[in-house]
Write a protein that holds these residues in place. Structure first.
Motif, PDB file in Angstrom:
ATOM      1  N   PHE A   1     -17.122 -45.496  -2.669  1.00 42.28           N
ATOM      2  CA  PHE A   1     -17.413 -44.412  -3.601  1.00 42.28           C
ATOM      3  C   PHE A   1     -16.988 -43.046  -3.078  1.00 42.28           C
ATOM      4  O   PHE A   1     -16.403 -42.272  -3.791  1.00 42.28           O
ATOM      5  N   ARG A   2     -17.311 -42.721  -1.859  1.00 35.41           N
ATOM      6  CA  ARG A   2     -17.019 -41.435  -1.220  1.00 35.41           C
ATOM      7  C   ARG A   2     -17.430 -40.253  -2.089  1.00 35.41           C
ATOM      8  O   ARG A   2     -16.623 -39.469  -2.547  1.00 35.41           O
ATOM      9  N   PHE A   3     -18.719 -40.118  -2.272  1.00 31.73           N
ATOM     10  CA  PHE A   3     -19.241 -38.941  -2.956  1.00 31.73           C
ATOM     11  C   PHE A   3     -19.128 -37.734  -2.045  1.00 31.73           C
ATOM     12  O   PHE A   3     -19.234 -37.845  -0.836  1.00 31.73           O
ATOM     13  N   TYR A   4     -18.926 -36.597  -2.631  1.00 29.25           N
ATOM     14  CA  TYR A   4     -18.941 -35.349  -1.872  1.00 29.25           C
ATOM     15  C   TYR A   4     -20.372 -34.859  -1.856  1.00 29.25           C
ATOM     16  O   TYR A   4     -20.980 -34.678  -2.900  1.00 29.25           O
ATOM     17  N   VAL A   5     -20.932 -34.656  -0.658  1.00 26.86           N
ATOM     18  CA  VAL A   5     -22.374 -34.459  -0.552  1.00 26.86           C
ATOM     19  C   VAL A   5     -22.819 -33.006  -0.571  1.00 26.86           C
ATOM     20  O   VAL A   5     -24.010 -32.737  -0.588  1.00 26.86           O
ATOM     21  N   LEU A   6     -21.920 -32.059  -0.541  1.00 26.34           N
ATOM     22  CA  LEU A   6     -22.321 -30.662  -0.502  1.00 26.34           C
ATOM     23  C   LEU A   6     -22.327 -30.049  -1.895  1.00 26.34           C
ATOM     24  O   LEU A   6     -21.463 -30.327  -2.720  1.00 26.34           O
ATOM     25  N   VAL A   7     -23.291 -29.227  -2.144  1.00 27.23           N
ATOM     26  CA  VAL A   7     -23.422 -28.518  -3.408  1.00 27.23           C
ATOM     27  C   VAL A   7     -22.257 -27.535  -3.515  1.00 27.23           C
ATOM     28  O   VAL A   7     -21.836 -26.989  -2.515  1.00 27.23           O
ATOM     29  N   PRO A   8     -21.689 -27.232  -4.626  1.00 27.25           N
ATOM     30  CA  PRO A   8     -22.049 -27.603  -5.988  1.00 27.25           C
ATOM     31  C   PRO A   8     -21.299 -28.824  -6.504  1.00 27.25           C
ATOM     32  O   PRO A   8     -21.399 -29.153  -7.658  1.00 27.25           O
ATOM     33  N   TYR A   9     -20.538 -29.515  -5.661  1.00 23.70           N
ATOM     34  CA  TYR A   9     -19.699 -30.614  -6.138  1.00 23.70           C
ATOM     35  C   TYR A   9     -20.338 -31.981  -5.998  1.00 23.70           C
ATOM     36  O   TYR A   9     -19.741 -32.967  -6.388  1.00 23.70           O
ATOM     37  N   SER A  10     -21.513 -32.068  -5.433  1.00 30.47           N
ATOM     38  CA  SER A  10     -22.077 -33.381  -5.104  1.00 30.47           C
ATOM     39  C   SER A  10     -22.257 -34.262  -6.342  1.00 30.47           C
ATOM     40  O   SER A  10     -22.033 -35.456  -6.265  1.00 30.47           O
ATOM     41  N   GLY A  11     -22.635 -33.726  -7.433  1.00 25.79           N
ATOM     42  CA  GLY A  11     -22.794 -34.526  -8.640  1.00 25.79           C
ATOM     43  C   GLY A  11     -21.541 -34.630  -9.461  1.00 25.79           C
ATOM     44  O   GLY A  11     -21.480 -35.386 -10.419  1.00 25.79           O
ATOM     45  N   LEU A  12     -20.521 -33.882  -9.105  1.00 24.71           N
ATOM     46  CA  LEU A  12     -19.333 -33.808  -9.938  1.00 24.71           C
ATOM     47  C   LEU A  12     -18.101 -34.462  -9.337  1.00 24.71           C
ATOM     48  O   LEU A  12     -17.144 -34.713 -10.032  1.00 24.71           O
TER      49      LEU A  12
ATOM     50  N   TYR B   1     -11.424 -25.951   1.964  1.00 23.80           N
ATOM     51  CA  TYR B   1     -11.324 -26.364   3.361  1.00 23.80           C
ATOM     52  C   TYR B   1     -12.205 -27.559   3.710  1.00 23.80           C
ATOM     53  O   TYR B   1     -11.778 -28.472   4.415  1.00 23.80           O
ATOM     54  N   LEU B   2     -13.456 -27.574   3.252  1.00 21.43           N
ATOM     55  CA  LEU B   2     -14.371 -28.635   3.651  1.00 21.43           C
ATOM     56  C   LEU B   2     -14.216 -29.911   2.828  1.00 21.43           C
ATOM     57  O   LEU B   2     -14.392 -31.004   3.352  1.00 21.43           O
ATOM     58  N   LEU B   3     -13.890 -29.789   1.554  1.00 20.24           N
ATOM     59  CA  LEU B   3     -13.744 -30.974   0.717  1.00 20.24           C
ATOM     60  C   LEU B   3     -12.620 -31.887   1.211  1.00 20.24           C
ATOM     61  O   LEU B   3     -12.842 -33.085   1.398  1.00 20.24           O
ATOM     62  N   PRO B   4     -11.403 -31.374   1.477  1.00 25.76           N
ATOM     63  CA  PRO B   4     -10.358 -32.281   1.995  1.00 25.76           C
ATOM     64  C   PRO B   4     -10.721 -32.886   3.350  1.00 25.76           C
ATOM     65  O   PRO B   4     -10.476 -34.077   3.583  1.00 25.76           O
ATOM     66  N   PHE B   5     -11.312 -32.092   4.242  1.00 22.04           N
ATOM     67  CA  PHE B   5     -11.701 -32.617   5.552  1.00 22.04           C
ATOM     68  C   PHE B   5     -12.774 -33.690   5.411  1.00 22.04           C
ATOM     69  O   PHE B   5     -12.707 -34.745   6.061  1.00 22.04           O
ATOM     70  N   SER B   6     -13.762 -33.454   4.552  1.00 18.01           N
ATOM     71  CA  SER B   6     -14.838 -34.416   4.359  1.00 18.01           C
ATOM     72  C   SER B   6     -14.315 -35.723   3.775  1.00 18.01           C
ATOM     73  O   SER B   6     -14.696 -36.809   4.216  1.00 18.01           O
ATOM     74  N   MET B   7     -13.431 -35.642   2.801  1.00 25.67           N
ATOM     75  CA  MET B   7     -12.885 -36.853   2.195  1.00 25.67           C
ATOM     76  C   MET B   7     -12.026 -37.634   3.183  1.00 25.67           C
ATOM     77  O   MET B   7     -12.081 -38.861   3.223  1.00 25.67           O
TER      78      MET B   7
ATOM     79  N   PHE C   1     -20.936 -17.356  -4.400  1.00 30.76           N
ATOM     80  CA  PHE C   1     -21.381 -17.657  -3.042  1.00 30.76           C
ATOM     81  C   PHE C   1     -20.253 -18.196  -2.161  1.00 30.76           C
ATOM     82  O   PHE C   1     -20.485 -18.986  -1.255  1.00 30.76           O
ATOM     83  N   ASN C   2     -19.020 -17.831  -2.443  1.00 27.30           N
ATOM     84  CA  ASN C   2     -17.846 -18.250  -1.674  1.00 27.30           C
ATOM     85  C   ASN C   2     -17.679 -19.767  -1.618  1.00 27.30           C
ATOM     86  O   ASN C   2     -17.216 -20.314  -0.631  1.00 27.30           O
ATOM     87  N   PHE C   3     -18.016 -20.471  -2.687  1.00 27.71           N
ATOM     88  CA  PHE C   3     -17.848 -21.917  -2.710  1.00 27.71           C
ATOM     89  C   PHE C   3     -16.379 -22.320  -2.754  1.00 27.71           C
ATOM     90  O   PHE C   3     -16.056 -23.494  -2.553  1.00 27.71           O
ATOM     91  N   GLU C   4     -15.481 -21.395  -3.023  1.00 25.85           N
ATOM     92  CA  GLU C   4     -14.061 -21.755  -2.996  1.00 25.85           C
ATOM     93  C   GLU C   4     -13.619 -22.118  -1.573  1.00 25.85           C
ATOM     94  O   GLU C   4     -12.721 -22.926  -1.380  1.00 25.85           O
ATOM     95  N   TRP C   5     -14.278 -21.551  -0.560  1.00 21.88           N
ATOM     96  CA  TRP C   5     -13.971 -21.938   0.827  1.00 21.88           C
ATOM     97  C   TRP C   5     -14.378 -23.392   1.047  1.00 21.88           C
ATOM     98  O   TRP C   5     -13.664 -24.154   1.670  1.00 21.88           O
ATOM     99  N   ASP C   6     -15.527 -23.713   0.553  1.00 21.36           N
ATOM    100  CA  ASP C   6     -16.001 -25.091   0.644  1.00 21.36           C
ATOM    101  C   ASP C   6     -15.025 -26.033  -0.052  1.00 21.36           C
ATOM    102  O   ASP C   6     -14.644 -27.064   0.494  1.00 21.36           O
ATOM    103  N   ARG C   7     -14.610 -25.681  -1.246  1.00 18.54           N
ATOM    104  CA  ARG C   7     -13.681 -26.503  -2.015  1.00 18.54           C
ATOM    105  C   ARG C   7     -12.325 -26.610  -1.338  1.00 18.54           C
ATOM    106  O   ARG C   7     -11.740 -27.677  -1.256  1.00 18.54           O
TER     107      ARG C   7
END
Length: 144
Positions: free
Chosen positions: A77-88, A16-22, A8-14
Motif C-alpha cells: 500500500f505505502r501510505f504517506y503518513v505525514l499530514v496533510p497527505y496521509s489520507g490522500l 522533499y519528504l514525500l519522494p524520500f519517504s516513498m 504552513f510550508n507543506f510544499e517542502w514536505d511535498r
C-alpha cells in the motif's frame, strides 16, 4: 509566489519528504527480508540455548506479524503518513494498479479491514509473549 505555496510550508514536505519517504518505504521490506529478518528467524527457530521454547514460539509469531505488517504497509500500500497527505496519498502496487478509481474506492472498506486486522493481529502474540515472560518471574506457589 503565494498562490503556489501551501499553508504552513507543506510544499517542502511535498517536494522533499514525500519522494524520500516513498523510496525508503519501497526498499525497506526487501532489504529487511534479505538481511535482518532471516537472522532473527534463524535465532528464534534454531538457537535452543538463548530462551525457553514457549518464549521462542511467542517471539516467532510476534515477529512474523510485524514482518507481514511491514510488507503490507511499506510495499503493497505505502501510505504517506505525514499530514496533510496521509489520507490522500497512496502508492504501491495495489494503489497504482490501474484499476478504475470508483471501483477501487468501492472496495476500500475491505482494504481498510485488512490493514486494521494486520495492525491489531500483532497484539495477540505479543500478549502471549508478555504472559510467558510474566510466568517466568512469578513464584511457583503464588496465586498470580
Amino acid at each position: 509566489s503565494a498562490n503556489d505555496s501551501l499553508r504552513f510550508n507543506f510544499e517542502w514536505d511535498r517536494d522533499y519528504l514525500l519522494p524520500f519517504s516513498m523510496l525508503q518505504q519501497k526498499y525497506m521490506p526487501i532489504i529487511g527480508s534479505l538481511t535482518v529478518h532471516p537472522i532473527i528467524f534463524y535465532v528464534l527457530l534454531f538457537d535452543n540455548r538463548s530462551m525457553r521454547l514457549e518464549l521462542r514460539i511467542s517471539y516467532f509469531f510476534t515477529y512474523l506479524v510485524v514482518v507481514l505488517d511491514e510488507w503490507m504497509l511499506c510495499f503493497a500500500f505505502r501510505f504517506y503518513v505525514l499530514v496533510p497527505y496521509s489520507g490522500l496519498y497512496c502508492e504501491g502496487p495495489i494503489c497504482r494498479s490501474g484499476w478504475n478509481e470508483q471501483w477501487l474506492m468501492s472496495v476500500i472498506k475491505t482494504i481498510q479491514a485488512i490493514i486494521s486486522f494486520s495492525l491489531i493481529a500483532v497484539s495477540f502474540p505479543f500478549s502471549i509473549l508478555v504472559i510467558q515472560l510474566h510466568q517466568m518471574f512469578v513464584p511457583v506457589g503464588s496465586r498470580l
